[in-house]
Design an enzyme around this catalytic site. Structure first.
Site, PDB file in Angstrom:
ATOM      1  N   ALA A  35      46.917   5.342  86.124  1.00 48.78           N
ATOM      2  CA  ALA A  35      47.995   6.201  85.592  1.00 48.78           C
ATOM      3  C   ALA A  35      48.881   5.338  84.685  1.00 48.78           C
ATOM      4  CB  ALA A  35      48.791   6.859  86.716  1.00 48.78           C
ATOM      5  N   LEU A  36      48.231   4.697  83.741  1.00 51.14           N
ATOM      6  CA  LEU A  36      48.892   3.644  82.959  1.00 51.14           C
ATOM      7  C   LEU A  36      49.967   4.215  82.028  1.00 51.14           C
ATOM      8  CD1 LEU A  36      45.740   1.525  82.029  1.00 51.14           C
ATOM      9  CD2 LEU A  36      47.234   1.314  84.034  1.00 51.14           C
ATOM     10  N   HIS A  37      51.055   3.460  81.915  1.00 56.50           N
ATOM     11  CA  HIS A  37      52.145   3.808  80.993  1.00 56.50           C
ATOM     12  C   HIS A  37      52.499   2.572  80.183  1.00 56.50           C
ATOM     13  CE1 HIS A  37      54.586   1.732  83.925  1.00 56.50           C
ATOM     14  NE2 HIS A  37      54.230   2.595  84.875  1.00 56.50           N
ATOM     15  N   GLU A  38      53.520   2.708  79.345  1.00 58.10           N
ATOM     16  CA  GLU A  38      53.907   1.597  78.448  1.00 58.10           C
ATOM     17  C   GLU A  38      54.176   0.300  79.212  1.00 58.10           C
ATOM     18  OE1 GLU A  38      54.081   1.480  75.113  1.00 58.10           O
ATOM     19  OE2 GLU A  38      53.201   3.484  75.132  1.00 58.10           O
ATOM     20  N   HIS A  40      52.611  -0.859  81.881  1.00 63.40           N
ATOM     21  CA  HIS A  40      51.333  -1.553  82.106  1.00 63.40           C
ATOM     22  C   HIS A  40      50.818  -2.157  80.803  1.00 63.40           C
ATOM     23  CE1 HIS A  40      51.074   1.642  85.386  1.00 63.40           C
ATOM     24  NE2 HIS A  40      50.921   0.525  86.072  1.00 63.40           N
ATOM     25  N   GLN A  64      47.847   0.220 101.182  1.00 57.71           N
ATOM     26  CA  GLN A  64      49.292   0.064 100.972  1.00 57.71           C
ATOM     27  C   GLN A  64      50.038   1.395 101.086  1.00 57.71           C
ATOM     28  OE1 GLN A  64      48.468  -1.596  96.913  1.00 57.71           O
ATOM     29  NE2 GLN A  64      50.367  -0.587  96.343  1.00 57.71           N
ATOM     30  N   GLU A 151      57.975  -6.877  86.853  1.00 58.93           N
ATOM     31  CA  GLU A 151      59.203  -7.194  87.604  1.00 58.93           C
ATOM     32  C   GLU A 151      59.840  -5.948  88.197  1.00 58.93           C
ATOM     33  OE1 GLU A 151      61.809  -9.418  85.091  1.00 58.93           O
ATOM     34  OE2 GLU A 151      60.754 -11.298  85.497  1.00 58.93           O
ATOM     35  N   SER A 188      57.423   4.234  85.564  1.00 53.86           N
ATOM     36  CA  SER A 188      56.665   4.186  86.814  1.00 53.86           C
ATOM     37  C   SER A 188      55.701   5.363  86.820  1.00 53.86           C
ATOM     38  CB  SER A 188      57.639   4.323  88.000  1.00 53.86           C
ATOM     39  OG  SER A 188      56.923   4.690  89.163  1.00 53.86           O
TER      40      SER A 188
HETATM   41  O1  PAF Z   1      52.018  -2.637  91.695  1.00 56.03           O
HETATM   42  C1  PAF Z   1      50.937  -2.034  91.856  1.00 56.03           C
HETATM   43  O2  PAF Z   1      50.496  -1.219  91.029  1.00 56.03           O
HETATM   44  C2  PAF Z   1      50.135  -2.306  93.117  1.00 56.03           C
HETATM   45  O3  PAF Z   1      50.966  -2.527  94.217  1.00 56.03           O
HETATM   46  C3  PAF Z   1      49.117  -3.440  92.943  1.00 56.03           C
HETATM   47  C4  PAF Z   1      49.788  -4.781  92.683  1.00 56.03           C
HETATM   48  C5  PAF Z   1      48.161  -3.123  91.811  1.00 56.03           C
HETATM   49  C6  PAF Z   1      48.290  -3.591  94.234  1.00 56.03           C
HETATM   50  O4  PAF Z   1      47.625  -2.421  94.557  1.00 56.03           O
END
Ligand code: PAF
Length: 279
Positions: A35-38, A40, A64, A151, A188
């Site tokens: 779900a990439l954004h700016e 990433h 997680q 960060e 996010s």
């Molecule tokens: O920050 C995230 O997107 C995730 O916690 C990570 C570091 C890719 C681990 O799944």
């Protein structure tokens, strides 16, 4: 637009990396859950200045997420992600399946203390164990020279640095700056969950964080102001609003040389986090 090599199995990934290494390439890894954004894409471009081959992993890591969290509904847009990456320095996407990452009988877990204690862990006790195990696996699968983490997840960045140091994983970890929307909201993948009304309230988060980070008042007082301001703005709950030691995330003390302001607050079911350097 260039072609991106999509690899789903660790053996194919390792063969590809071996060939790149044979060409003398330095390897960089950008771990993501898609779900990439700016934000990433900026990590990809940042690491692209340090290495020859940039690998982006896309894996929505089940360990997680707690049972009540959004694993099933977490946004997954692989085709769109590949298209976005085709305009960047990334040349490989590694997108393993959950059963490849955690085959039947998988029995290893991870417990991290130090910077993992408190803050996110108070609300999400399972979180850093899951992040720790998947990031360790990804680092061992890729064995990159450099890996980059945003960060925005500041505590996660410190936890990963500590794991890498504690386990002597031979990789340089770098942090990438937070990328924000025009009104200051940190980018996010979970912002997509916000309704129109919630999105308007969310814009206050960054301004309240700025006030917290620049507050001339003692930290306890500044935190109480930030909490009150968040609730006043319409946030339903404040998980934390505080200033901590930027290196350890401990409470401020005589050893503190730099400070970090951190906030986590909820709008209904949507949990937002943000942070910045504090004075
Ligand atoms: O920050 C995230 O997107 C995730 O916690 C990570 C570091 C890719 C681990 O799944």
């Amino acid at each position: 637009m260039k072609d991106i090599t999509l690899l789903r199995h660790v053996d194919d990934l390792r063969a590809h990396i071996k060939a790149q290494r044979a060409n003398g390439h330095r390897i960089g890894l950008v771990p993501t859950m898609g779900a990439l954004h700016e934000g990433h894409l900026s990590l990809v471009n940042e690491i692209g200045q340090k290495v020859d081959t940039v690998i982006v992993s896309i894996f929505v890591n089940p360990t997680q997420f707690a049972a009540h969290e959004d694993l099933d509904t977490y946004p997954r847009h692989e085709a769109a992600d590949l298209e976005k990456l085709s305009t960047t320095r990334a040349s490989v996407v590694y997108a393993p399946s959950a059963s490849d990452m955690y085959p039947s009988g998988f029995a290893t877990s991870m417990a991290v203390a130090g910077p993992a204690l408190g803050l996110e862990t108070d609300e999400r006790p399972h979180f850093f164990g899951g992040v720790g195990i998947v990031v360790t696996k990804l680092l061992l699968q890729v064995l990159p020279d450099v890996a980059i983490f945003g960060e925005k997840d500041y505590q996660q960045l410190l936890v990963i640095r500590r794991i890498v140091r504690d386990l002597n994983i031979p990789v340089e970890i770098i942090g990438g700056p937070i990328i924000r929307e025009a009104d200051g909201l940190a980018m996010s993948s979970r912002n997509a969950y916000l309704t129109r009304d919630q999105r308007a309230i969310a814009a206050h988060l960054n301004h309240i964080l700025e006030q917290l980070a620049g507050s001339p008042h003692p930290p306890e007082e500044a935190s109480a102001h930030a909490r009150a301001a968040l609730l006043e703005a319409g946030f339903s709950t404040v998980d934390y609003a505080c200033i901590r030691d930027a290196d350890t995330l401990d409470a401020l003390g005589p050893e503190t040389t730099s400070r970090r302001a951190l906030i986590a607050a909820r709008l209904g079911d949507v949990r937002l986090i943000d942070n910045m350097a504090a004075r």
